[in-house]
Write a protein that holds these residues in place. Structure first.
Motif, PDB file in Angstrom:
ATOM      1  N   THR A  12       6.324   5.799  12.637  1.00 27.24           N
ATOM      2  CA  THR A  12       5.871   5.357  11.325  1.00 27.24           C
ATOM      3  C   THR A  12       6.354   6.322  10.254  1.00 27.24           C
ATOM      4  O   THR A  12       6.860   5.909   9.209  1.00 27.24           O
ATOM      5  N   MET A  16       8.724   5.457   7.073  1.00 28.26           N
ATOM      6  CA  MET A  16       8.249   5.706   5.716  1.00 28.26           C
ATOM      7  C   MET A  16       9.257   6.552   4.952  1.00 28.26           C
ATOM      8  O   MET A  16       9.609   6.248   3.808  1.00 28.26           O
ATOM      9  N   ALA A  19      12.255   4.519   4.030  1.00 27.11           N
ATOM     10  CA  ALA A  19      12.013   3.602   2.919  1.00 27.11           C
ATOM     11  C   ALA A  19      12.055   4.356   1.600  1.00 27.11           C
ATOM     12  O   ALA A  19      12.637   3.880   0.616  1.00 27.11           O
ATOM     13  N   SER A 104       3.139  -2.738   3.489  1.00 29.18           N
ATOM     14  CA  SER A 104       4.586  -2.955   3.513  1.00 29.18           C
ATOM     15  C   SER A 104       5.249  -1.719   2.929  1.00 29.18           C
ATOM     16  O   SER A 104       4.654  -1.002   2.134  1.00 29.18           O
ATOM     17  N   SER A 105       6.512  -1.489   3.334  1.00 31.28           N
ATOM     18  CA  SER A 105       7.192  -0.301   2.826  1.00 31.28           C
ATOM     19  C   SER A 105       7.374  -0.423   1.313  1.00 31.28           C
ATOM     20  O   SER A 105       7.335   0.572   0.596  1.00 31.28           O
TER      21      SER A 105
END
Lengths: 223, 494
Positions: A12, A16, A19, A104-105
Motif C-alpha cells: 500500500t 501511495m 500515486a 482511491s489514489s
C-alpha cells in the motif's frame, strides 16, 4: 511538494508513493511510527500522511507529540476506523484531515495537495479573485467579467471552497465533507447536480469554462 | 460371627461418611455470610456479658469483702489492745464473752501448741504453716496480720455454707488470735445476681446469634438471588434478570441499586452479544451477493476481454462496484453499532435548519429527475439528537423516494406533534403494501422491488435503527396516490 507516507503495509505504501510521484510530488516512505516521528522532526515535509495503527508508535500518539513540540506540518490521517467518533479522535490529536480506508489514489493525492497548500479557512481576505471571477465574502456577491451572477447561499459556499482551492482537484467526498459536513455518501448524486447548476451560472455565456470535471475523481476550478 | 463383623464395619463406614458429610457441610456453612455475621454477633455479645459480669463482681463481692475485712480488722484491733495491755488470760475472757453473743463475728484463740482455747468456730480456717511467729519482744501492734477468705459451717443450725473473711494475728508469746466476719446476706444476693447474669448472658448469646442469623439471612437471600442470576448467565442464558424487589415500598437500598446495575449491565451485554452475532450474518447477507457479482465480472473480463480497452472498462466497473460495496459495508457497520446501542452522539440541534439544508441539497436532484419536490418545515424545532445520524436517516429516505418514485411528487414535512417531532418523507411512488411494511423494516427482509433496483436497500433499516437510537419510531403509511401506486409516507417520530 515533499510528502512523508507512513503506512505499515509495504504494498500500500508503495502504491501511495507512486500515486503521489505521478502527480509530481516526492514521497518518502516509513513503515514504523517511531522512525516516522524522527523523520518528521528532522526533515522538512509539506504534508505527513499517517496511518493510525502503526508498529512502534501509534499514529495518533506520534502526531500528538509532534504538535506538542509545535511542529505544524499538515497531517492527513488514514484509517480503517472510519466512524464519526474515530474521525473526531484524529482531528483532536492534531490531524488536519481524515480519510477512511479504502480510498482511491486520486482522493489521496487531491487531499494531500489541498493540505500542502496550507489554506487557512479563516483567511482574512474578504475578496476572492480568480481570473475574471470575483467573489465578495461580505456582500456575498459574485461577478464574472464584471457581470453580477445570481447565486444561492449553498452555491456560494460551494464556490467559495472551490475558489480557495483553485487549481486543485477537489473530490466529491471532499465537497460533501467540507461544504456540507456530510460524512457518508448519499446514493443520490447530489454533488454532480449542484456542480452542474453552479457551472451553468458561472461558465455559461462566457468565453471559456472555469469549472472542469476531472473524470472519475472530481472537479477543478481554473482561471 | 463373620456376618456380625460385616454389619459393624458397615455401620462404622456409615458413621464415618456421615461425619465427613457433616464436616463438609459445616465448612460450607461456615463460609457463608449468615454464619459469619451470627458468629460476630455472638462474640460481641459474649464480650459484653463478660465485661458486665466482671463489673458486677467487682462492685458486689469487692465491696462485701472490703467491708468484711474492715470490720474484722476493727475487732482484731480492739482485742489485740486487750491482749497487749492485759495479757492472754484477759484476751481469752474477752473472746469467750464476745463469742457467746457474736452473730456475724467469728473468733478463735489458739495456744502455742495449736489447740483452740476459746472461740465460736472449731479451728482457724487458714493454713497456719506459713504464719511466722514474731521474735520475742516484738510488740503486738507490729506483728504481721494474715488475711483469708473461707467457708465455714455455722453451729446455730443454719446448714448453709457461709462465706467469710478473716484476719489472724500471731503474738510473740506463741498464742494466735483469729477474727472473722461473715459476709452475710449480701453475699447470697451477690451470688444470685452473678448466676442470674450468667444465665442471662446465655439467653442473650442465643438471641444475639438468632439476631445475627436473621439480619444476615435477609442480606444473604438477596445476594443468593443475584448469584443465582449470574450463574444462569454464566451458563449461557443471557435473557435472565435478577428479580426486582416489587413488593416493598422502601426500595432503593444498596441491593436494589446493585440489582438494577446488574440488570442494566445484562441488558447491554445481551444487546452487544446479539449485535456481534448478527453482524456476521449481516455482512454475509449484505456483502456476499455484490462480492459474488464483482467476482463474476472480473472473471469474465479476465477470460473474455478482447483488448486492453475492454479490460480497462471492466476494471473501472469493478472499482465502482467496490466503492458501492464499501458504502454498504459502512452502512452495515453503522447499523450494527446503533443496534448495539453505540454511536449516537446527542447534542442540541436546530432541526429546522438541518432539514432546510438537506432539502436544498436534494432539490436540484429531484428537479433533474422531473419530480416535484416541496418542503414544509416548521420554524425553530430544537431537539436533542445526533445531527449526523439524523441527516443520514433523512437522506436515506429521500434517496429511497427518488429511487422508487417514477413520477409525481415528493414532500419533506417536519412539525411538532404534542411533545414529539415528526419528520415525514411522502412520495407518490409505488409504495409498500401494508402487509409487507413490517417486513420492510427488518434488516434481512428486502422487498422484491429493492432487490431489482440498484443499491443496498439497507437504507430503510438504517433509518429505522437511527429513529430507535433517538428513542423514537419509524412509521410506514400510504403516501400520495397516483398511477404508480399508493405512494409511501415514512415518518420518523422522535
Amino acid at each position: 511538494m515533499k510528502v512523508l507516507v507512513v503506512e505499515d503495509a509495504v504494498d500500500t505504501a508503495r502504491f501511495m508513493a507512486r500515486a503521489l510521484e505521478e502527480a509530481g510530488h516526492s514521497a518518502d516512505i516509513s513503515h514504523n511510527g517511531t522512525e516516522a516521528e524522527e523523520k518528521a522532526r528532522s526533515l522538512q515535509y509539506d504534508v505527513l500522511v499517517f496511518d493510525r495503527m502503526l508498529p512502534g508508535k501509534d499514529g495518533l500518539e506520534v502526531v500528538r507529540d509532534l504538535r506538542k513540540d509545535a511542529i505544524t506540518t499538515p497531517v492527513l490521517f488514514l484509517s480503517a476506523l472510519g466512524e464519526v467518533d474515530h474521525r473526531i479522535e484524529g482531528l483532536k490529536a492534531g490531524g488536519d484531515d481524515y480519510l477512511a480506508k479504502p480510498y482511491s489514489s486520486a482522493e489521496l493525492v487531491a487531499r494531500v495537495e489541498v493540505l500542502g497548500k496550507r489554506i487557512d479557512p479563516d483567511s482574512r481576505a474578504t475578496l476572492l479573485k480568480l481570473g475574471d471571477l470575483e467573489m465578495d465574502l461580505i456582500t456575498r456577491k459574485v461577478f464574472r467579467a464584471g457581470k453580477k451572477i445570481d447565486i444561492q447561499p449553498r452555491e456560494f459556499r460551494l464556490l467559495e471552497y472551490l475558489m480557495r482551492n483553485c487549481g486543485q482537484i477537489v473530490t466529491r467526498t471532499m465537497l460533501l465533507e467540507k461544504v456540507w459536513d456530510y460524512h457518508f455518501d448519499p446514493q443520490t448524486n447530489v454533488i454532480d447536480v449542484h456542480i452542474s447548476r453552479l457551472r451553468s451560472k458561472i461558465d455559461k455565456d462566457f468565453d471559456h469554462p472555469m469549472l472542469h470535471t476531472i473524470r472519475g475523481t472530481g472537479y477543478r476550478l481554473e482561471a | 460371627m463373620g456376618k456380625f463383623d460385616n454389619i459393624i464395619a458397615k455401620l462404622k463406614s456409615k458413621l464415618a461418611r456421615r461425619e465427613t458429610g457433616f464436616r463438609a457441610r459445616f465448612a460450607e456453612v461456615s463460609r457463608t455470610t449468615t454464619f459469619k455475621v451470627a458468629r460476630n454477633f455472638a462474640i460481641l455479645f459474649l464480650t459484653f456479658a463478660t465485661l458486665l459480669l466482671a463489673y458486677i463482681w467487682v462492685m458486689s463481692f469487692g465491696f462485701l469483702n472490703y467491708d468484711a475485712d474492715r470490720q474484722a480488722k476493727q475487732e482484731l484491733n480492739a482485742l489485740s489492745k486487750i491482749w497487749a495491755d492485759h495479757g492472754v488470760e484477759a484476751l481469752n475472757a474477752a473472746v469467750i464473752e464476745r463469742a457467746a453473743t457474736a452473730n456475724e463475728n467469728l473468733y478463735v484463740l489458739i495456744t502455742p501448741q495449736g489447740a483452740v482455747m476459746s472461740g465460736n468456730i472449731d479451728a482457724v480456717p487458714m493454713d497456719l504453716s506459713k504464719v511466722k511467729i514474731p521474735d520475742s519482744g516484738v510488740p503486738l501492734q507490729d506483728s504481721p496480720v494474715y488475711s483469708s477468705s473461707f467457708n465455714y459451717a455455722r453451729q446455730d443450725g443454719d446448714n448453709r455454707n457461709h462465706s467469710a473473711r478473716g484476719v489472724f494475728l500471731a503474738g510473740a508469746d506463741g498464742y494466735g488470735l483469729f477474727v472473722g466476719r461473715d459476709l452475710g446476706a449480701g453475699f447470697v444476693v451477690a451470688e444470685r445476681v452473678t448466676s442470674a447474669v450468667w444465665s442471662g448472658s446465655l439467653a442473650v448469646l442465643i438471641f444475639a446469634m438468632l439476631g445475627g442469623v436473621m439480619a444476615a439471612r435477609g442480606a444473604a437471600k438477596r445476594v443468593d438471588e443475584l448469584s443465582k442470576t449470574t450463574k444462569k448467565v454464566m451458563s449461557g442464558d443471557l435473557s435472565v434478570r435478577a428479580p426486582v424487589n416489587l413488593y416493598k415500598t422502601d426500595t432503593g437500598d444498596e441491593f436494589d441499586a446493585l440489582t438494577d446495575d446488574l440488570n442494566n449491565m445484562l441488558d447491554r451485554t445481551e444487546r452487544l452479544v446479539q449485535a456481534s452475532r448478527t453482524i456476521g450474518d449481516a455482512i454475509a447477507h449484505d456483502l456476499r451477493s455484490p462480492l459474488t457479482r464483482l467476482r463474476v465480472k472480473l472473471e469474465d473480463a479476465n477470460i473474455h476481454a478482447q483488448n486492453k480497452d475492454e479490460l480497462h472498462d471492466a476494471l473501472d466497473v469493478a472499482i465502482n462496484d467496490i466503492d458501492r460495496i464499501v458504502g454498504t459495508f459502512n452502512a452495515v457497520l453503522r447499523l450494527s453499532r446503533l443496534e448495539a446501542g453505540q454511536g449516537a452522539i446527542r447534542e442540541t440541534i436546530n432541526l429546522s435548519e438541518t432539514l432546510h439544508e438537506i432539502a436544498e441539497i436534494f432539490e436540484y436532484s429531484f428537479e433533474d429527475k422531473g419530480l416535484e419536490f416541496s418542503s414544509q418545515i416548521e420554524d425553530n424545532i430544537i431537539i436533542d439528537a445526533d445531527k449526523s445520524l439524523l441527516t443520514q436517516a433523512i437522506t436515506n429516505l429521500l434517496d429511497n423516494a427518488m429511487k422508487y418514485t417514477p413520477s409525481g411528487k415528493v414532500q419533506l414535512i417536519a412539525k411538532k406533534q404534542n411533545k414529539k417531532t415528526a419528520i415525514s418523507v411522502i412520495d407518490s411512488g409505488t409504495g409498500i403494501a401494508p402487509e409487507l411494511r413490517e417486513k420492510a423494516l427488518k434488516r434481512f427482509e428486502r422487498l422484491d422491488a429493492a432487490r431489482t433496483t440498484q443499491g443496498s436497500g439497507i437504507g430503510l433499516s438504517l433509518a429505522h435503527a437511527i429513529a430507535e437510537a433517538h428513542d423514537g419510531v419509524l412509521i410506514l403509511d400510504d403516501g400520495i396516490e397516483s398511477e404508480n401506486g399508493k405512494g409511501l409516507n415514512v415518518t420518523i417520530l422522535i
